[in-house]
Scaffold this motif. Structure first.
Motif, short mmCIF file in Angstrom:
data_model
loop_
_atom_site.label_atom_id
_atom_site.label_comp_id
_atom_site.label_asym_id
_atom_site.label_seq_id
_atom_site.Cartn_x
_atom_site.Cartn_y
_atom_site.Cartn_z
N HIS A 196 55.12 1.01 -0.29
CA HIS A 196 55.53 0.32 0.95
C HIS A 196 54.96 -1.10 0.91
CE1 HIS A 196 56.58 4.28 2.38
NE2 HIS A 196 55.38 4.69 2.02
N PRO A 197 55.35 -1.94 1.90
CA PRO A 197 54.71 -3.26 1.95
C PRO A 197 53.19 -3.10 2.05
CG PRO A 197 56.52 -3.12 3.53
CD PRO A 197 56.35 -1.75 2.96
N ASN A 236 60.63 -6.74 1.42
CA ASN A 236 59.82 -5.89 2.32
C ASN A 236 59.98 -6.24 3.81
OD1 ASN A 236 58.23 -8.17 2.82
ND2 ASN A 236 56.57 -7.54 1.48
#
Ligand code: UTP
Length: 481
Positions: free
Chosen positions: A122-123, A166
């Motif tokens: 994920h970011p 993102n």
């Protein structure tokens, strides 16, 4: 997004003129909506400019110009050197605090990076960074912002730069978490620009698929144009913001808004200021703050001549080039306005990074996952704005108090989540000890329990005075405040 070519023919001519014949050919081979898809992406790039970048940074390597006759950069020490400097720091703190409470300071976080070393899916801002609650980096910084807004009874707008990759996941995370209790009116998310990756040998832009380029963010230096093009700079002006506190998403120890630093910067009329740490060793992987002809430069550790890096100051016995850059800055809004007045003339150089980039090969019509480095990515670095400043300030800070970035996966490097959580525990313990709490430590002098002090509660050790603290924290205890 701007469009540089209005017709197919115009684009094809530009591609052919600039060594990107394979893209022109790919366009010709596609039909209908697939051709349109690639066309729409390709016209957002100025291929004359990219052609020049390829010549300078991809097909030749001698792009980094190290200024000659480097001198160490002066800095304000962490602890004032005498009564005069003490008074100066007091005045600076008061000035910084006044600017914050007058609503003249914004927080700007760069969070557009790919975080490839961490390998988190994920970011990076979603990474569970805190030692006990496993609060995300974004959540952690939000608590810090709450603290400062409450303390100074003010609003501190928070601008977050993402990348195309993102952006949605970042905004979605804030939405899911109800913006961590912050007013969404004072939060702004915007994406930085992306650049194609180029083949290491030929300089040809790589495709990710038959209809799209292999793109990556253009470096944290891209924040300077993104902040203007997104309207964030205009938004700051509307709000009366004068100074931008710049931090990265990956360092949970940072004080996002530091009145002393902001005040020193403002009182010196500095255009862009930086925090520094004394390097642990000559070639530590931090940029080196250096002066050349009255201008401040950050010379990357990999570009720093070893002999210079190893020089020792006979007076102090410490490294002559001691000051390492930790990517904490304050920038004046009017400086960013001046710098970005013509975004094509930003004046920041590019840096080349050789990487393994997966691509789609039009020659064989298949996806390729290279085993080694096959491509050059081009990035701008925000610290390259420093030599463009008329005035700068550097303030020393302490590693233990303010720097433990999360870059590497656990077990794969020094800048890991484990190390950052340990740094938060140790800092919390020190603050508790300074307030009279006895903290059990093991044989290696490491804290033997788990400690987490939310930045909502404390940013400085003295903030703990307002709380009822335990007399001691024993081995195996968990203490969360
Ligand atoms: P790093 O240089 O550590 O890169 O970024 P990274 O992308 O996070 O991680 P790796 O190198 O792929 O492992 C330092 C800071 O600059 C931001 C990052 O999000 C981080 O806060 N950054 C970096 C951007 O915002 N944009 C970029 O193009 C690059």
């Amino acid at each position: 997004m701007s469009t540089h070519y209005t017709s197919h023919e115009e684009l094809v001519r530009a591609l052919n003129r600039n060594g990107q014949e394979h893209l022109a050919q790919q366009l010709n081979e596609l039909g209908g909506s697939r051709r349109e898809e690639l066309f729409q992406q390709l016209v957002t790039y100025d291929w004359e400019r990219l052609g020049r970048l390829v010549q300078t940074y991809v097909l030749s390597e001698g792009a980094v110009k190290i200024p000659e006759e480097l001198q160490p950069a002066p800095y304000y020490p962490m602890t004032p050197a005498g009564p005069d400097q003490e008074a100066q720091y007091r005045a600076a703190w008061a000035k910084g605090a006044q600017l914050v409470l007058e609503g003249k300071v914004a927080l700007f976080m760069v969070a557009g990076g790919q975080g490839s070393r961490l390998g988190f899916e994920h970011p990076k801002g979603l990474f569970p960074a805190s030692p006990i609650r496993r609060l995300s980096l974004f959540g952690w910084f939000a608590e810090s912002l709450h603290h400062m807004q409450r303390r100074f009874r003010t609003v501190i707008p928070w601008y977050i730069m993402t990348s195309q990759t993102n952006h949605d996941a970042t905004v979605g995370f804030f939405e899911e978490n109800d913006y961590f209790g912050l007013d969404p009116q004072n939060l702004m998310f915007f994406s930085q620009a992306m650049l194609p990756a180029f083949d290491l040998e030929t300089g040809k832009a790589l495709l990710k698929s038959p209809t799209s380029l292999a793109l990556s963010p253009n470096g944290h230096g891209g924040s300077l144009t993104a902040i203007r093009e997104s309207g964030a700079l205009a938004d700051m002006r509307r709000r009366g913001i004068e100074h931008i506190s710049y931090i990265q998403v990956d360092n949970p120890l940072v004080r996002p808004i530091d009145p002393l630093f902001i005040g020193l910067h403002a009182l010196a009329d500095s255009e862009m200021s930086s925090k520094m740490l004394p390097k642990r060793e000559p070639m530590e992987k931090l940029g080196n703050f250096c002066m050349c002809a009255d201008k401040l430069w950050v010379i990357e550790y990999s570009d720093m001549p070893v002999a210079l890096a190893e020089e020792v100051d006979p007076g102090t016995g410490r490294l002559r080039f001691l000051a390492g850059s930790i990517a904490i800055h304050v920038l004046r809004v009017d400086f960013v306005e001046r710098l970005t007045a013509d975004p094509d003339q930003l004046g920041l150089p590019f840096h080349r990074a050789e990487k393994a980039v997966a691509y789609w090969d039009p020659a064989c019509g298949a996806a390729v996952s290279p085993s080694g480095k096959n491509a050059v990515k081009l990035e701008m670095f925000v610290f390259d704005a420093l030599p463009l400043c008329s005035r700068t300030v550097i303030l020393e800070t302490s590693r233990e108090e303010e720097f433990a970035p999360i870059k590497d996966a656990d077990g794969r490097g020094l800048d890991s989540p484990l190390v950052a959580r340990r740094a938060l525990i140790e800092r919390g313990a020190r603050w508790l000890e300074q307030n009279g709490v006895l903290v059990a430590r093991d044989a290696a002098e490491e804290v033997a329990g788990m400690i987490e002090i939310s930045p909502f509660v404390a940013i400085y050790p003295e903030d703990l005075q307002a709380y009822e603290l335990p007399a001691q924290i024993l081995e195996g205890d968990t203490f969360l405040l």
